[in-house]
Motif scaffolding. Structure first.
Motif, PDB file in Angstrom:
ATOM      1  N   GLN A 123       0.829  -1.202   0.000  1.00  0.00           N
ATOM      2  CA  GLN A 123       0.000   0.000   0.000  1.00  0.00           C
ATOM      3  C   GLN A 123       0.864   1.252   0.000  1.00  0.00           C
ATOM      4  OE1 GLN A 123      -3.525  -0.207  -0.145  1.00  0.00           O
ATOM      5  NE2 GLN A 123      -3.121   1.873  -0.839  1.00  0.00           N
ATOM      6  N   ALA A 124       1.950   1.215   0.754  1.00  0.00           N
ATOM      7  CA  ALA A 124       2.862   2.363   0.761  1.00  0.00           C
ATOM      8  C   ALA A 124       3.478   2.564  -0.613  1.00  0.00           C
ATOM      9  CB  ALA A 124       3.952   2.158   1.808  1.00  0.00           C
ATOM     10  N   ARG A 125       3.844   1.476  -1.257  1.00  0.00           N
ATOM     11  CA  ARG A 125       4.418   1.572  -2.602  1.00  0.00           C
ATOM     12  C   ARG A 125       3.415   2.162  -3.592  1.00  0.00           C
ATOM     13  NH1 ARG A 125       9.880   1.355  -3.206  1.00  0.00           N
ATOM     14  NH2 ARG A 125      10.796  -0.481  -2.193  1.00  0.00           N
ATOM     15  N   THR A 126       2.139   1.848  -3.381  1.00  0.00           N
ATOM     16  CA  THR A 126       1.099   2.347  -4.277  1.00  0.00           C
ATOM     17  C   THR A 126       0.826   3.830  -4.051  1.00  0.00           C
ATOM     18  OG1 THR A 126       0.022   0.180  -4.386  1.00  0.00           O
ATOM     19  CG2 THR A 126      -1.325   2.099  -4.961  1.00  0.00           C
ATOM     20  N   ASP A 127       0.797   4.227  -2.794  1.00  0.00           N
ATOM     21  CA  ASP A 127       0.293   5.558  -2.454  1.00  0.00           C
ATOM     22  C   ASP A 127       1.356   6.635  -2.301  1.00  0.00           C
ATOM     23  OD1 ASP A 127      -2.227   4.521  -2.501  1.00  0.00           O
ATOM     24  OD2 ASP A 127      -2.350   4.218  -0.338  1.00  0.00           O
ATOM     25  N   ILE A 128       2.567   6.257  -1.945  1.00  0.00           N
ATOM     26  CA  ILE A 128       3.632   7.257  -1.808  1.00  0.00           C
ATOM     27  C   ILE A 128       4.362   7.370  -3.136  1.00  0.00           C
ATOM     28  CG2 ILE A 128       5.792   7.826  -0.645  1.00  0.00           C
ATOM     29  CD1 ILE A 128       4.749   6.538   1.838  1.00  0.00           C
ATOM     30  N   SER A 129       4.603   8.612  -3.562  1.00  0.00           N
ATOM     31  CA  SER A 129       5.214   8.824  -4.870  1.00  0.00           C
ATOM     32  C   SER A 129       6.618   8.238  -4.925  1.00  0.00           C
ATOM     33  CB  SER A 129       5.291  10.321  -5.182  1.00  0.00           C
ATOM     34  OG  SER A 129       6.266  10.952  -4.378  1.00  0.00           O
TER      35      SER A 129
END
Length: 429
Positions: A123-129
């Motif tokens: 999720q972090a990989r998806t949401d953080i640029s």
């Protein structure tokens, strides 16, 4: 989305817009019995910031029985030195504020920080640029979890500008100097500067260098530690000339940056000075120093003015990405906590506590302050962004820059001597 160059670590990295994002807690595993005791070093010593860490840790501990985190608040000006000592002695905190740049590179080279690349949640990989991760990456590995973007510029009191009859924000140094004279006529200090702590004074030199030096020169200096280009001396001459107009508060050389009503942030908070050049953490610091300890209602912002004839790209900015790292020997639960820091709800709380742009898209949506929106717009449109130069060039050069700029402002050295001191420090790096 406008592509631009971000100078971080010892290379120029081409990225897209540094968007802001959110993530959910990942599953990086844990201790055999699910228990862990960790320490956290952060730089919020009072007020909403400290309350944020207390509540965030309590919530994480409640959701992860057997895991405990002891937070230690360290004054910002003391943090880097104490952290380096702890890392070198083998007694590092498990979780700590990461500045990035040359400081991160030194930690990576010494094996003092954990590689997070394969432990960051999906999720972090998806949401953080990607750009925010790049700012904390070396050799294509991620070494810190970003939490906030903190570009620099000039924060000011709109009420004091109105009283002085300043109707347009300065876009050039000449216009800034003219505004300073109007402010002096009203009986307030035009610009607050906490030079006692050195690094705020260095910010002025950094921005003049950003305007005078080309992006290529800044990049080459990161790799070669060679500051022989004429632009470095020219930047010092610009600062020397600007300081000769007496724009700063009385006693600025003995004024602290962030501690108490008499600090540079406190002078702005109490309308005794109109402006302060600072990173985007400044609104939260100013808010903690107003009489009611609430955000300054008339706070506004504009980017550092341009310089005619400089080699820097128009609209370029300086600014860091605040992040948190795990020390090399931290337990796996450390990464779980970093993933938790990046969740949408925690990021929204971070923004509310620190009044700084959070590094996630969901939390960005709740940013309402016009000055933060202006900062984000300018940052996202900037053709070139560099991390703070003391961070970029590492501890030795960074310290030489800070001390050298204070000496310059005190009349104890010249622009040439400043650059020579930096070159001498670079040889020892």
């Amino acid at each position: 989305m406008k592509a631009r160059k971000l100078l971080a670590g010892s290379a120029i990295l081409t990225i897209g817009m540094l968007g802001l994002s959110a993530c959910s807690a990942g599953d990086s595993g844990g201790s055999a019995d699910g228990s862990a005791s960790m320490t956290l070093w952060q730089n919020s010593t009072t007020g909403p910031g400290q309350a944020f860490w207390d509540s965030t840790i309590a919530d994480f501990e409640s959701a992860n029985p057997g895991v405990t985190i002891k937070s230690q608040a360290i004054q910002n000006e003391d943090l880097d030195g104490k952290l380096q000592t702890a890392l070198n002695s083998g007694d590092a905190p498990d979780i700590f504020l990461q500045r990035g740049g040359g400081k991160l590179a030194a930690m990576v080279a010494a094996g003092q920080v954990m590689d997070l690349t394969d432990s960051i949640s999906d999720q972090a990989r998806t949401d953080i640029s990607d750009g925010s991760f790049v700012a904390n990456s070396i050799d294509d590995k991620v070494w810190a979890m970003p939490v906030s973007v903190l570009p620099g510029g000039i924060f000011y009191s709109q009420d004091l500008f109105d009283k002085a009859g300043i109707t347009e924000n300065p876009t050039s140094i000449d216009e800034l100097e003219a505004a300073n004279e109007k402010l002096k006529a009203t009986g307030v200090a035009p610009i607050a500067l906490g030079a006692k702590d050195a690094w705020p004074a260095a910010h002025w030199y950094f921005f003049f260098a950003l305007r005078e030096c080309s992006p290529d020169v800044l990049a080459e200096a990161a790799d070669t530690k060679d500051f022989s280009d004429d632009c470095w001396v020219t930047a010092g001459e610009d600062l020397e000339s600007f300081a000769a107009t007496e724009p700063f508060n009385d006693g600025f050389l003995s004024t602290p940056a962030q501690q108490g009503a008499g600090s540079s942030a406190g002078l702005v908070a109490n309308h005794q000075a109109a402006m302060e050049l600072m990173g985007a953490w400044d609104p939260g610091v100013i808010a903690s120093l107003t009489p009611d300890e609430k955000p300054l209602p008339d706070l506004a912002w504009f980017p550092f003015p341009e310089i005619s004839g400089g080699q820097g790209e128009t609209g370029s900015m300086l600014g860091g990405v605040d992040a948190y790292s795990c020390s090399a020997g931290a337990p796996p639960e450390c990464v779980d906590f970093l993933n938790y820091l990046a969740t949408a709800d925690v990021q929204e709380n971070y923004y509310k506590a620190f009044n700084t742009p959070p590094v996630n898209t969901a939390a960005q949506a709740v940013v309402t302050e016009p000055y933060l929106q202006q900062i984000l717009a300018a940052y996202n449109e900037a053709p070139f962004v560099s991390v703070w130069l003391d961070t970029l060039y590492g501890l030795n050069v960074g310290n030489a820059l800070s001390v050298g700029v204070v000496d310059l402002l005190a009349g104890k050295s010249s622009p040439e001597q400043l650059v020579q001191a930096v070159n001498d420090a670079a040889k020892k790096a």
